[in-house]
Design a protein around this motif. Structure first.
Motif: not given
Length: 249
Positions: A127-151
């Motif tokens: 699965n391609v997750g993102s560091i954004s699922g670990v350390v949040a990017d600003g103004t990307s709330a749903l993206y950050n949460a979606s990648k945490a789900f993938v992890h």
């Protein structure tokens, strides 16, 4: 790629997905890939293209069936993803449906479609997750949460479907793709934002799509045969450092 069989790569039309398709194909894999648009011109004739939206269960099942008709599916790379760059307060229900639909439901539906076969004959999911699922990017709330789900889903698949199936995630940092360009474009000074981002990487550059493809190919190989349920960060050292960097002040 570990063993003979067919590899599915979702979101293979551009960026990281394209690099993964090209790497697996170069390694001799039989590749089936998909996207919501027309077949990309770059694809070799013997790479199968399926027009599909993996957020739709029926499309995910059709993708899996198309691949299985060519042989056992031994590798699934869940790469398809989108970015909604908004805060929670600014996000709409439609933003939620798009972001969670592709990034979360898409990984779920496609994994569910291939797991019965993999459980029988063996296979690997990356699965391609993102560091954004670990350390949040600003103004990307749903993206950050979606990648945490993938992890989290990665760990669950590894736990529930081993030993026949290995499942890991690769967590890219800032990679030179259209999605990264869109992120920089949100800044008042995109070029300055890019320079600052590069300066924060110990390796002195943003990632290339091939850097992520190389990690995916390794996770899919027998060299990673004792690795499952893990999230492998590939970010040029970005998250290794404190944000307090004297040379950047």
């Amino acid at each position: 790629m570990s063993g003979a069989g067919v590899a599915i790569v979702t979101g293979g039309s551009r960026g990281i997905g394209r690099a993964i398709v090209e790497r697996l194909y170069a390694d001799g894999a039989e590749v089936v890939t998909c996207g919501r648009g027309d077949r990309p011109a770059y694809l070799p004739d013997d790479v199968v293209w399926v027009a599909a939206d993996v957020a739709r269960s029926g499309d995910a099942e059709r993708l899996a069936e198309t691949a299985a008709a060519r042989g056992p599916v031994t590798l699934l790379v869940n790469n398809a993803g989108v970015l909604v760059a908004k805060t929670v307060a600014d996000s709409t229900d439609d933003d939620w449906d798009l972001q969670v639909g592709v990034n979360c439901r898409g990984v779920f539906t496609t994994s569910r479609a291939v797991l019965p076969g993999m459980t029988a004959h063996g296979g690997v999911i990356v699965n391609v997750g993102s560091i954004s699922g670990v350390v949040a990017d600003g103004t990307s709330a749903l993206y950050n949460a979606s990648k945490a789900f993938v992890h989290a889903l990665t760990r669950s698949i590894a736990l529930d479907h081993g030993p026949m199936v290995r499942c890991n995630a690769v967590l890219p940092g800032w990679v030179e793709t259209e999605m990264a360009d869109s992120g920089f474009a949100l800044s008042a000074d995109p070029e300055s934002a890019r320079r600052d981002a590069v300066a924060r990487h110990p390796l002195g550059r943003l990632g290339a799509p091939a850097d992520i493809a190389n990690a995916v190919a390794w996770l899919a190989s027998d060299e990673a045969s004792w690795m499952t349920g893990q999230c492998l960060t590939v970010d040029g050292g970005l998250t290794a450092a404190s944000p307090i960097r004297p040379e950047l002040s």
